[in-house]
Design an enzyme around this catalytic site. Structure first.
Site, PDB file in Angstrom:
ATOM      1  N   CYS A  34      -5.636   0.681   1.831  1.00 16.74           N
ATOM      2  CA  CYS A  34      -5.157   1.027   0.483  1.00 16.74           C
ATOM      3  C   CYS A  34      -6.174   1.763  -0.360  1.00 16.74           C
ATOM      4  O   CYS A  34      -5.854   2.245  -1.444  1.00 16.74           O
ATOM      5  CB  CYS A  34      -4.732  -0.250  -0.242  1.00 16.74           C
ATOM      6  SG  CYS A  34      -6.138  -1.366  -0.459  1.00 16.74           S
ATOM      7  N   ASP A  36      -8.728   0.444  -1.869  1.00 17.61           N
ATOM      8  CA  ASP A  36      -9.339  -0.418  -2.877  1.00 17.61           C
ATOM      9  C   ASP A  36     -10.719  -0.892  -2.415  1.00 17.61           C
ATOM     10  O   ASP A  36     -11.046  -0.813  -1.246  1.00 17.61           O
ATOM     11  CB  ASP A  36      -8.445  -1.634  -3.151  1.00 17.61           C
ATOM     12  CG  ASP A  36      -7.161  -1.214  -3.835  1.00 17.61           C
ATOM     13  OD1 ASP A  36      -7.159  -0.150  -4.475  1.00 17.61           O
ATOM     14  OD2 ASP A  36      -6.167  -1.947  -3.732  1.00 17.61           O
ATOM     15  N   CYS A  61      -6.135  -4.816  -6.030  1.00 11.84           N
ATOM     16  CA  CYS A  61      -4.865  -5.316  -6.556  1.00 11.84           C
ATOM     17  C   CYS A  61      -4.970  -6.798  -6.933  1.00 11.84           C
ATOM     18  O   CYS A  61      -6.020  -7.424  -6.771  1.00 11.84           O
ATOM     19  CB  CYS A  61      -3.810  -5.160  -5.472  1.00 11.84           C
ATOM     20  SG  CYS A  61      -4.172  -6.228  -4.087  1.00 11.84           S
ATOM     21  N   CYS A 105      -5.571  -7.594   1.912  1.00 10.64           N
ATOM     22  CA  CYS A 105      -6.415  -7.754   0.716  1.00 10.64           C
ATOM     23  C   CYS A 105      -7.367  -8.932   0.914  1.00 10.64           C
ATOM     24  O   CYS A 105      -8.516  -8.908   0.473  1.00 10.64           O
ATOM     25  CB  CYS A 105      -5.555  -7.998  -0.526  1.00 10.64           C
ATOM     26  SG  CYS A 105      -4.118  -6.936  -0.624  1.00 10.64           S
TER      27      CYS A 105
HETATM   28 FE1  FES Z   1      -5.580  -2.843  -1.915  1.00  9.32          FE
HETATM   29 FE2  FES Z   1      -4.683  -5.248  -2.154  1.00  9.32          FE
HETATM   30  S1  FES Z   1      -3.499  -3.428  -2.005  1.00  9.32           S
HETATM   31  S2  FES Z   1      -6.720  -4.673  -1.896  1.00  9.32           S
END
Ligand code: FES
Length: 206
Positions: A34, A36, A61, A105
């Site tokens: 993602c 992140d 997230c 995540c």
């Molecule tokens: Fe990226 Fe949760 S969607 S860490």
């Protein structure tokens, strides 16, 4: 998306959030799934090897913030050996579960904690960096969650073969043509493996 009350509580009021001044070690990891990121900071007692303080910063997230919060709670006051046993499944269980598409995540948060511990151990001569081999490729593939089920692709036996020769990683996967996550999984395998300097090329066959 259905979140447990515990996930919501940790997301709304995360524990151990922020940055530690002068940490003994810190680690940042990004999720190829993602994009992140999460950073973890540790203060470790050099004699007892107990994690005396731990904080995290998340650029992710709600699930990532909640897992950052719960794993820092779980790791605080533990020895490095105990903290190494914290797993992404254990973190998800401690949050009363996570949706299958959000399991990655938890993997990201736990992986960052493990990376920080490893950095500390290497820095203090407590362990050595492993020489790169097929084993590390398999370990890396275990961090890829098949979103439809919330389990990693090695455990699910989606990965049928792993090879590594002359800098070329060859991965055979078995995912039906109609599977909507097929392309995502292939992309993720490439992204996970391509950041290793030891790997010149990643070949995925499906
Ligand atoms: Fe990226 Fe949760 S969607 S860490």
């Amino acid at each position: 998306m259905q979140y447990s009350q515990k996930v919501l509580d940790h997301f709304m009021k995360p524990h151990n959030i922020g940055k530690l001044e002068n940490p003994d070690v810190e680690a940042t990891e990004g999720s190829p799934a993602c994009g992140d990121q999460i950073s973890i900071f540790l203060k470790i007692n050099p004699d007892s090897l107990i994690i005396e303080d731990i904080k995290f910063q998340s650029y992710g997230c709600a699930s990532n913030i909640a897992t950052g919060s719960i794993i820092t709670d779980l790791a605080k006051g533990k020895t490095l050996e105990e903290a190494k046993k914290i797993s992404w499944k254990g973190a998800a269980d401690a949050l009363d579960g996570l949706p299958a598409v959000k399991m990655h995540c938890s993997v990201l948060a736990v992986d960052t904690l493990k990376k920080a511990i490893k950095e500390y151990e290497v820095k203090h001569g407590l362990s050595q960096r492993e020489t790169f081999s097929k084993k590390q490729i398999v370990e890396e593939l275990k961090k890829i969650i098949y979103p439809g089920v919330g389990e990693d692709i090695v455990t699910l036996k989606v990965v049928k073969y792993v090879g590594f020769e002359d800098g070329i990683a060859t991965i055979d996967v078995d995912i039906p043509k109609f599977d909507k996550y097929r392309e995502n999984v292939v992309e993720e395998i490439k992204e996970h493996l391509e950041h290793y300097n030891e790997i010149k090329e990643v070949k995925v066959t499906i």
